[in-house]
Each structure stands twice: as C-alpha cells, then as structure tokens.
Design an enzyme around this catalytic site. Structure first.
Site, PDB file in Angstrom:
ATOM      1  CE  LYS A  42      -0.338  13.246 -15.415  1.00 46.41           C
ATOM      2  NZ  LYS A  42      -0.470  13.645 -16.835  1.00 46.41           N
TER       3      LYS A  42
ATOM      4  NE  ARG B   2      -0.025  16.659 -13.852  1.00 49.44           N
ATOM      5  CZ  ARG B   2       0.645  16.033 -12.907  1.00 49.44           C
ATOM      6  NH1 ARG B   2       0.235  16.132 -11.647  1.00 49.44           N
ATOM      7  NH2 ARG B   2       1.711  15.315 -13.178  1.00 49.44           N
TER       8      ARG B   2
ATOM      9  NE  ARG C 115      -3.862  -2.033   2.355  1.00 47.07           N
ATOM     10  CZ  ARG C 115      -4.718  -2.586   1.516  1.00 47.07           C
ATOM     11  NH1 ARG C 115      -4.957  -2.009   0.359  1.00 47.07           N
ATOM     12  NH2 ARG C 115      -5.338  -3.696   1.828  1.00 47.07           N
TER      13      ARG C 115
ATOM     14  CD  GLU D  23      -3.763  15.140 -16.896  1.00 47.77           C
ATOM     15  OE1 GLU D  23      -2.525  15.140 -16.739  1.00 47.77           O
ATOM     16  OE2 GLU D  23      -4.345  14.425 -17.706  1.00 47.77           O
TER      17      GLU D  23
ATOM     18  CG  HIS E  41       1.108   9.501 -25.134  1.00 46.86           C
ATOM     19  ND1 HIS E  41       0.400   9.874 -24.021  1.00 46.86           N
ATOM     20  CD2 HIS E  41       2.409   9.552 -24.770  1.00 46.86           C
ATOM     21  CE1 HIS E  41       1.235  10.152 -23.039  1.00 46.86           C
ATOM     22  NE2 HIS E  41       2.460   9.965 -23.464  1.00 46.86           N
TER      23      HIS E  41
ATOM     24  CD  GLU F 163       7.539  16.129 -22.477  1.00 45.57           C
ATOM     25  OE1 GLU F 163       6.813  17.128 -22.299  1.00 45.57           O
ATOM     26  OE2 GLU F 163       7.073  14.995 -22.681  1.00 45.57           O
TER      27      GLU F 163
ATOM     28  CG  HIS G 188       2.160  14.458 -24.347  1.00 47.84           C
ATOM     29  ND1 HIS G 188       2.744  15.687 -24.558  1.00 47.84           N
ATOM     30  CD2 HIS G 188       3.049  13.737 -23.610  1.00 47.84           C
ATOM     31  CE1 HIS G 188       3.938  15.710 -23.967  1.00 47.84           C
ATOM     32  NE2 HIS G 188       4.152  14.540 -23.383  1.00 47.84           N
TER      33      HIS G 188
ATOM     34  CG  HIS H 158       7.849  10.692 -24.317  1.00 48.25           C
ATOM     35  ND1 HIS H 158       6.542  10.293 -24.459  1.00 48.25           N
ATOM     36  CD2 HIS H 158       7.802  11.924 -23.743  1.00 48.25           C
ATOM     37  CE1 HIS H 158       5.734  11.236 -23.985  1.00 48.25           C
ATOM     38  NE2 HIS H 158       6.473  12.235 -23.542  1.00 48.25           N
TER      39      HIS H 158
ATOM     40  CG  ASN I  40      -1.796  15.710 -21.032  1.00 44.23           C
ATOM     41  OD1 ASN I  40      -0.783  15.114 -20.656  1.00 44.23           O
ATOM     42  ND2 ASN I  40      -2.891  15.774 -20.299  1.00 44.23           N
TER      43      ASN I  40
ATOM     44  CE  LYS J  90       4.985  17.631 -14.785  1.00 43.11           C
ATOM     45  NZ  LYS J  90       5.260  16.290 -15.164  1.00 43.11           N
TER      46      LYS J  90
HETATM   47  N1  GLY Z   1       3.712  14.789 -18.200  1.00 42.97           N
HETATM   48  C1  GLY Z   1       2.552  15.549 -17.992  1.00 42.97           C
HETATM   49  C2  GLY Z   1       2.167  15.636 -16.566  1.00 42.97           C
HETATM   50  O1  GLY Z   1       2.931  15.301 -15.684  1.00 42.97           O
HETATM   51  O2  GLY Z   1       1.061  16.027 -16.272  1.00 42.97           O
END
Ligand code: GLY
Length: 356
Positions: free
Chosen positions: A136, A229, A114, A225, A240, A178, A236, A256, A233, A215
């Site tokens: 994330k 946030r 956990r 998000e 992606h 990025e 992306h 990436h 993206n 960021k």
């Molecule tokens: N890589 C985008 C974020 O961390 O929200």
C-alpha cells in the site's frame, strides 16, 4: 530470524542491511535515491552509511517528518527533486523512514515516470510491522487518511532492529498498537504475549517477526483488499477518524497507533454488540489498551465530524460505514455494517472508561 517471502519479494530480517547492499550490487540501477525525513536523516542515515560502506554514489531527498506532511505538496516536492536529480526509470529509490516516508516514497516512486523500483527500509516499529509490507502506498488528502494511493509492491523490505534504538517510548508504543492488532485479528497467543512483554524488551525482535508473518499471511491471500485483507483494518475505521480529527485540531496530534488504540477499544465494543465477542473478551481488550495508552477524551462536540470522516473511509460501500470486527480474540470478520447510533454508543463507551 528467517526471511519472509511476500508477493514476489522478500522481507529480510537476517543481516538485513548486508542484504540491502547485495540487492543494490545485483541490480543494474542507473542511480540510487534515498528518501528520508529530518529525523531519519539525522539518526538512521548514518546507521545505513556505516552498514553499507560501498554505497557512496547516491542522492538524498529530505521531507519534513509527521503525518501532517504526507500530502500532495510534499509529494510534488519529491517528484520535482527527482527531476532535478535526473532520475530515470532505471533508478532505485530507498525509502528510509517510518510510515510517512514508506507510504509517500512508495507512492512517489510508483507514479514517477509510470513507476520506478523502490525498496522499504522501515525505521519505526509501526513501519516494520505494518506500513512497509503489503504494497500500500499513498498520501492523505486534507484530513482523509491514505485516500490517494496505489497498490505497488516494493522490490524488497529490509527490517533492522538497529533503527528501533533511535525511537522514543511514544513512537514504540504507537507501533506496538499494530502488533496488538495482529494478535487480536489472527493469533490469540501473540495477543497474550503483548500483555506480558512490552515494546522496549529484547523479545521485540520475535514479536516483530511474528507480526510480519501474520500480515504477510493475510496480504498474500488478498493483495488488493477485495476481501480478507480488510481484517487488517480492525480499529482503523474509527481510529482513522480520530487520527484525522486530531491532525486538524490538536497542536500535538495523536500518532497513528495512539489513534487506532482508541479505535480498537470502540470497535471491540461494536464486536461485542454485533459480532459475538464476549463481554469477557471486550473487558480483556479494554484493560490492555487502557493500561498501555494515554487516555484521549473524545469531546461529544467532535462526534459529527468523526462520523463525517468515517463516512469518507475507503472501506465504505454505498455510503455505509464498513467495519472489520472480532468474533473472538484471534478471529476477525469483515464487511460488517453498523448503525450510526451504535457507532456513537461505542464512542460513549470509550469516554465512559476515562471517567471510571
Ligand atoms: N495497513 C493495513 C494494510 O496494509 O492492509
């Protein structure tokens, strides 16, 4: 370079590896686990050992490098090794690596028993300016990127320029995408700087710091998000899909940043079509990416697969493909939905650049 306060933890820049030693000394951890991949085991662990001579008692877990290994099988391997090492809930995990190690290590730590404490020591430009900050964690499922994961903040992040010396030009360029994204969505001056400075120069330190500041400014407003946030993206949704497709089909898959460079050109096109980005803005963005990144032909035969991948993107709602799109360079909106025809047109726009 000043340390940056994030959501209950700090991102250390000043003497960051000494700060890591102090962090370990101050915590009453039962044991320390260092997660590495083969590359960071060879090139970065010795740097860490030299900087932290007092850290002698730790176990190392090694995974195979590469996005294709950021999956549940490797994660099970990490959990099993943690069991073999008798890791308890008072242990600390140090994730020493690029985005694969920081994402998967964060996920393994945040779910094991956990959740145990973990810190990020990002060793690639991409992980320093993006993956390691913001909480994330996650793994891919098949060719769907980061579809399984948690929001769990690390205890701290330690950014050291020493590790960037271990990277080749391709890796640096991937991370730089990025940085350019942070300029495009938030700071025109940073975008302008990325045109004159490249990823190999000394000015990189300041650019990394500014990128993390941006960021952090976004994620502290919206840690999970739900809203703003999503601007992170930009590039992306399509990027992606391009990355996932490449992982499945290419012997030497795109990194990436290479994939999101393609995604940012396509999504700048969408921004021009539906969100007010001027034709000059689109041209400026296109010119920068075309000058910096190798062309990647998107075969029209791949379009249905790319659209299918976009439809499974985490940012979608009610089966509509969601985008973050620029209104101008330095400003971005989110929760914008565009038709499939226009998405296909943006892929054609990208391909047309390769012909001219
Ligand atoms: N890589 C985008 C974020 O961390 O929200």
């Amino acid at each position: 370079m000043k340390n940056i306060e994030s959501i209950g933890y700090a991102v250390f820049f000043e003497n960051s590896l000494a700060a890591l030693q102090q962090f370990i000394d101050a915590g009453s951890y039962s044991q320390v686990i260092i997660l590495v991949d083969r590359n960071t085991n060879d090139h970065c662990l010795p740097v860490l050992q030299a900087a932290l001579p007092d850290l002698v008692d730790y176990d190392v877990i090694e995974v195979d490098p590469g996005e294709e290994n950021k999956n549940i099988d490797f994660c099970i391997g990490v959990w099993n090794t943690m069991l073999d090492f008798g890791v308890d809930r008072k242990a600390l995990m140090i994730n020493l690596g690029g985005g694969v190690v920081t994402d998967m290590g964060g996920f393994a730590a945040s779910t094991f028993k956990r959740g145990i404490d973990f810190v990020q020591v990002p060793t690639t430009l991409l992980a320093q300016v993006d993956a390691s900050v913001g909480g994330k964690t996650g793994i891919d499922l098949g060719n769907l990127k980061n579809i399984i994961g948690t929001f769990t903040q690390p205890q701290a992040v330690f950014v050291s320029a020493e590790f960037l010396k271990t990277l080749d030009g391709r890796q640096l360029r991937s991370g730089f995408a990025e940085v350019i994204k942070h300029g495009l969505i938030f700071d025109r001056d940073l975008f302008a700087l990325t045109k004159t400075v490249d990823e190999q120069q000394d000015a990189l330190d300041a650019i990394v710091h500014r990128s993390v500041e941006i960021k952090n400014a976004v994620i502290t407003q919206d840690p999970t998000e739900k809203g703003v946030r999503k601007i992170l993206n930009f590039g992306h949704t399509i990027g992606h899909a391009v990355e996932g497709y490449s992982l499945e089909h290419d012997e030497n898959p795109l990194l990436h940043g290479e994939a999101i460079a393609v995604g940012m050109i396509c999504e700048a096109y969408l921004s021009h079509k539906v969100n007010g980005l001027t034709a000059e803005g689109l041209q400026e963005i296109t010119d920068l990416f075309i000058a910096k990144y190798e062309p990647v032909a998107l075969a029209p035969a791949s379009y249905p697969d790319l659209i299918a991948l976009m439809r499974n993107d985490k940012k979608n709602e009610q089966n509509k493909v969601g985008f973050a799109l620029l209104s101008e360079i330095g400003k971005c909106d989110f929760d914008l939905y565009v038709s499939e025809d226009l998405i296909l047109e943006s892929l054609d726009y990208y391909n047309s650049l390769l012909q001219s």
